[in-house]
Design a protein around this motif. Structure first.
Motif, PDB file in Angstrom:
ATOM      1  N   GLY A 137       0.816  -1.219   0.000  1.00 54.93           N
ATOM      2  CA  GLY A 137       0.000   0.000   0.000  1.00 54.93           C
ATOM      3  C   GLY A 137       0.842   1.257   0.000  1.00 54.93           C
ATOM      4  N   ALA A 138       1.968   1.232   0.739  1.00 57.98           N
ATOM      5  CA  ALA A 138       2.869   2.390   0.755  1.00 57.98           C
ATOM      6  C   ALA A 138       3.446   2.647  -0.629  1.00 57.98           C
ATOM      7  CB  ALA A 138       3.994   2.162   1.764  1.00 57.98           C
ATOM      8  N   MET A 139       3.737   1.572  -1.359  1.00 59.94           N
ATOM      9  CA  MET A 139       4.262   1.725  -2.720  1.00 59.94           C
ATOM     10  C   MET A 139       3.168   2.184  -3.675  1.00 59.94           C
ATOM     11  SD  MET A 139       7.469   1.062  -2.693  1.00 59.94           S
ATOM     12  CE  MET A 139       8.656   0.365  -1.540  1.00 59.94           C
ATOM     13  N   TRP A 140       2.000   1.586  -3.565  1.00 62.43           N
ATOM     14  CA  TRP A 140       0.910   1.905  -4.489  1.00 62.43           C
ATOM     15  C   TRP A 140       0.360   3.312  -4.293  1.00 62.43           C
ATOM     16  CZ3 TRP A 140      -1.982  -3.360  -3.680  1.00 62.43           C
ATOM     17  CH2 TRP A 140      -1.354  -4.338  -4.460  1.00 62.43           C
ATOM     18  N   GLY A 141       0.507   3.864  -3.092  1.00 57.43           N
ATOM     19  CA  GLY A 141       0.002   5.211  -2.867  1.00 57.43           C
ATOM     20  C   GLY A 141       0.620   6.244  -3.799  1.00 57.43           C
ATOM     21  N   MET A 142       1.802   5.925  -4.334  1.00 53.04           N
ATOM     22  CA  MET A 142       2.479   6.859  -5.242  1.00 53.04           C
ATOM     23  C   MET A 142       1.746   7.045  -6.562  1.00 53.04           C
ATOM     24  SD  MET A 142       6.534   5.906  -4.760  1.00 53.04           S
ATOM     25  CE  MET A 142       6.335   4.242  -5.401  1.00 53.04           C
ATOM     26  N   VAL A 143       0.909   6.065  -6.954  1.00 54.34           N
ATOM     27  CA  VAL A 143       0.275   6.146  -8.274  1.00 54.34           C
ATOM     28  C   VAL A 143      -0.701   7.312  -8.358  1.00 54.34           C
ATOM     29  CG1 VAL A 143       0.493   3.636  -8.493  1.00 54.34           C
ATOM     30  CG2 VAL A 143      -1.706   4.618  -7.835  1.00 54.34           C
ATOM     31  N   PHE A 144      -1.172   7.832  -7.221  1.00 49.09           N
ATOM     32  CA  PHE A 144      -2.112   8.946  -7.244  1.00 49.09           C
ATOM     33  C   PHE A 144      -1.406  10.299  -7.329  1.00 49.09           C
ATOM     34  CE2 PHE A 144      -4.250   5.400  -5.251  1.00 49.09           C
ATOM     35  CZ  PHE A 144      -5.510   5.434  -5.809  1.00 49.09           C
TER      36      PHE A 144
ATOM     37  N   PHE B  64      -4.688   0.370   2.877  1.00 47.58           N
ATOM     38  CA  PHE B  64      -3.428   1.050   3.148  1.00 47.58           C
ATOM     39  C   PHE B  64      -2.989   1.887   1.944  1.00 47.58           C
ATOM     40  CE2 PHE B  64      -2.813  -2.425   6.353  1.00 47.58           C
ATOM     41  CZ  PHE B  64      -2.784  -1.600   7.456  1.00 47.58           C
ATOM     42  N   GLU B  65      -3.333   1.455   0.741  1.00 48.33           N
ATOM     43  CA  GLU B  65      -3.022   2.251  -0.451  1.00 48.33           C
ATOM     44  C   GLU B  65      -3.696   3.613  -0.362  1.00 48.33           C
ATOM     45  OE1 GLU B  65      -3.643   2.078  -5.320  1.00 48.33           O
ATOM     46  OE2 GLU B  65      -4.752   0.719  -4.021  1.00 48.33           O
ATOM     47  N   THR B  66      -4.951   3.613   0.048  1.00 44.96           N
ATOM     48  CA  THR B  66      -5.700   4.862   0.176  1.00 44.96           C
ATOM     49  C   THR B  66      -5.074   5.783   1.213  1.00 44.96           C
ATOM     50  OG1 THR B  66      -7.736   3.712  -0.429  1.00 44.96           O
ATOM     51  CG2 THR B  66      -7.965   5.817   0.691  1.00 44.96           C
ATOM     52  N   LEU B  67      -4.718   5.223   2.350  1.00 50.03           N
ATOM     53  CA  LEU B  67      -4.146   6.035   3.422  1.00 50.03           C
ATOM     54  C   LEU B  67      -2.814   6.652   3.010  1.00 50.03           C
ATOM     55  CD1 LEU B  67      -4.969   3.713   6.448  1.00 50.03           C
ATOM     56  CD2 LEU B  67      -6.164   5.800   5.743  1.00 50.03           C
ATOM     57  N   PHE B  68      -1.972   5.880   2.351  1.00 45.43           N
ATOM     58  CA  PHE B  68      -0.695   6.432   1.906  1.00 45.43           C
ATOM     59  C   PHE B  68      -0.893   7.440   0.775  1.00 45.43           C
ATOM     60  CE2 PHE B  68       1.145   2.760   4.134  1.00 45.43           C
ATOM     61  CZ  PHE B  68       2.204   3.379   4.777  1.00 45.43           C
ATOM     62  N   ALA B  69      -1.870   7.212  -0.086  1.00 46.92           N
ATOM     63  CA  ALA B  69      -2.156   8.184  -1.147  1.00 46.92           C
ATOM     64  C   ALA B  69      -2.572   9.523  -0.549  1.00 46.92           C
ATOM     65  CB  ALA B  69      -3.253   7.649  -2.067  1.00 46.92           C
ATOM     66  N   LEU B  70      -3.413   9.480   0.481  1.00 46.93           N
ATOM     67  CA  LEU B  70      -3.810  10.715   1.160  1.00 46.93           C
ATOM     68  C   LEU B  70      -2.616  11.404   1.805  1.00 46.93           C
ATOM     69  CD1 LEU B  70      -7.110   9.512   2.876  1.00 46.93           C
ATOM     70  CD2 LEU B  70      -6.925  11.202   1.040  1.00 46.93           C
ATOM     71  N   LEU B  71      -1.772  10.620   2.466  1.00 48.36           N
ATOM     72  CA  LEU B  71      -0.586  11.187   3.110  1.00 48.36           C
ATOM     73  C   LEU B  71       0.321  11.866   2.088  1.00 48.36           C
ATOM     74  CD1 LEU B  71       1.332  11.522   5.540  1.00 48.36           C
ATOM     75  CD2 LEU B  71       2.236   9.246   5.018  1.00 48.36           C
ATOM     76  N   TYR B  72       0.597  11.166   0.989  1.00 48.14           N
ATOM     77  CA  TYR B  72       1.449  11.754  -0.046  1.00 48.14           C
ATOM     78  C   TYR B  72       0.815  12.999  -0.644  1.00 48.14           C
ATOM     79  CZ  TYR B  72       3.684   7.123   0.142  1.00 48.14           C
ATOM     80  OH  TYR B  72       4.299   5.970   0.550  1.00 48.14           O
ATOM     81  N   GLY B  73      -0.524  12.970  -0.814  1.00 45.23           N
ATOM     82  CA  GLY B  73      -1.216  14.127  -1.376  1.00 45.23           C
ATOM     83  C   GLY B  73      -1.120  15.348  -0.473  1.00 45.23           C
ATOM     84  N   PHE B  74      -1.280  15.155   0.826  1.00 44.39           N
ATOM     85  CA  PHE B  74      -1.175  16.273   1.767  1.00 44.39           C
ATOM     86  C   PHE B  74       0.252  16.832   1.782  1.00 44.39           C
ATOM     87  CE2 PHE B  74      -4.749  13.970   4.137  1.00 44.39           C
ATOM     88  CZ  PHE B  74      -5.712  14.735   3.514  1.00 44.39           C
ATOM     89  N   ILE B  75       1.244  15.935   1.704  1.00 40.70           N
ATOM     90  CA  ILE B  75       2.640  16.396   1.675  1.00 40.70           C
ATOM     91  C   ILE B  75       2.914  17.170   0.388  1.00 40.70           C
ATOM     92  CG2 ILE B  75       5.044  15.635   1.547  1.00 40.70           C
ATOM     93  CD1 ILE B  75       4.273  13.293   3.360  1.00 40.70           C
ATOM     94  N   TYR B  76       2.412  16.651  -0.736  1.00 44.35           N
ATOM     95  CA  TYR B  76       2.652  17.301  -2.033  1.00 44.35           C
ATOM     96  C   TYR B  76       2.028  18.704  -2.079  1.00 44.35           C
ATOM     97  CZ  TYR B  76       2.281  18.244  -7.047  1.00 44.35           C
ATOM     98  OH  TYR B  76       2.343  18.829  -8.278  1.00 44.35           O
ATOM     99  N   LYS B  77       0.819  18.822  -1.548  1.00 40.51           N
ATOM    100  CA  LYS B  77       0.127  20.117  -1.561  1.00 40.51           C
ATOM    101  C   LYS B  77       0.507  20.997  -0.369  1.00 40.51           C
ATOM    102  CE  LYS B  77      -3.907  18.600  -4.190  1.00 40.51           C
ATOM    103  NZ  LYS B  77      -5.378  18.489  -4.223  1.00 40.51           N
TER     104      LYS B  77
END
Length: 318
Positions: free
Chosen positions: A12-19, A269-282
């Motif tokens: 999930g941590a790896m897949w979160g990057m796809v968003f 877990f993919e969703t949670l990491f995607a949200l985390l990465y999105g908040f960091i990116y923005k």
């Protein structure tokens, strides 16, 4: 089982990057993003399996080829095109949270599989997860209206995210069932074959699309327009290595070690990491409803894991 849970979390941590990559490469179309990512995936997989390629290909059966074809399309190319378009039209958070319905859809679709818990034992964890998903969708539409966003564009984006959800729900179940029935390839070997098959299909699709329609700017003009091909290949190569090669291998390990209903929960877990990465990116903190969604989703997953662990302990010999 716990090793499977850990592998699912890391996948999930790896897949979160796809968003996030569609945001980084916003000037490129979903088709270009999908072709670029999976051609890179195929090249990496070919490099990894080159010393054993002839032996692996000789062991391929007709059923393996059919599975690789349908999984490459549903779990990779078509799925990622829907995700990329959803991110472009609706944003990272709503797209990732619509795809976050996977635990519910996979659990319901896999309820008759061996090792699956009765739905009555999963009802409360699923309701908690559903409440989290409801929170994020309420927040999305409230935010869209308050900022004057285009409602139609958001709806189309959410429909694309729903298409990604359907693709991945079917792929998750079919892949898990296939791996449990067939053991003549290890998780690493199957992941490499999966990558090679996806790369070949992506290359074919890209060649056809290039032949039919090609209009591009390169050099300084291309970089100024956002169509920076150096950045494109760097991002897609890193995504292919992290999300596709490493992430898919971890998921294949998890699929063989946990029940289908639990694998559906771990996808969250993919969703949670995607949200985390999105908040960091923005560079922004989540809003109150987003925080509530994250808390509820985590609680639902942990509750489900606990229910499966208790069931496994109850049925295991003393």
């Amino acid at each position: 089982m716990w090793n499977g849970v850990l592998c699912g979390l890391l996948a999930g941590a790896m897949w979160g990057m796809v968003f996030i990559v569609p945001e980084l490469l916003a000037a490129f179309s979903p088709l270009e993003l999908a072709v670029g990512r999976y051609v890179a995936y195929g090249v990496i997989a070919l490099g990894l399996m080159a010393p054993r390629l002839s032996g692996l290909l000789r062991r391929l059966e007709r059923s393996d080829c059919s599975a690789l074809l349908r999984h490459a399309l549903s779990g990779n190319i078509v799925y990622y095109m829907f995700v990329a378009l959803g991110v472009k039209l609706a944003g990272v958070a709503p797209t990732s949270l619509i795809v976050g319905v996977l635990p519910i859809s996979v659990t319901l679709m896999g309820r008759k599989d061996h090792g699956a818990l009765p739905l009555r034992q999963l009802a409360l964890p699923l309701l908690v997860a559903a409440a989290g998903i409801a929170c994020i969708n309420i927040d999305v539409f409230a935010h869209t209206q308050s900022t004057g966003g285009q409602l139609g564009r958001t709806i189309v984006g959410l429909l694309c995210a729903t298409g990604a959800l359907l693709c991945w729900s079917w792929y998750t179940l079919d892949n898990a069932r296939y791996l449990k029935r067939h053991h003549h390839f290890s998780s690493a070997e199957w992941s490499a074959l999966y990558g090679l098959a996806t790369g070949l299909i992506a290359l074919l699709i890209g060649a056809v699309a290039f032949a039919i329609w090609h209009q591009d700017v390169t050099g300084a003009a291309g970089a100024a327009s956002g169509r920076d091909w150096t950045r494109f290949w760097i991002c897609n190569s890193l995504l292919a290595l992290g999300a596709s090669v490493i992430g898919n291998h971890l998921w294949n390990v998890a699929s063989r070690r946990v029940p289908v209903t639990l694998s559906g929960q771990l996808i969250l877990f993919e969703t949670l990491f995607a949200l985390l990465y999105g908040f960091i990116y923005k560079q922004q903190f989540p809003r109150p409803l987003e925080i509530a969604a994250i808390v509820l989703l985590v609680a639902g997953v942990l509750w489900s894991v606990h229910a499966h662990a208790q069931e496994e302990k109850a049925v295991s010999p003393a």
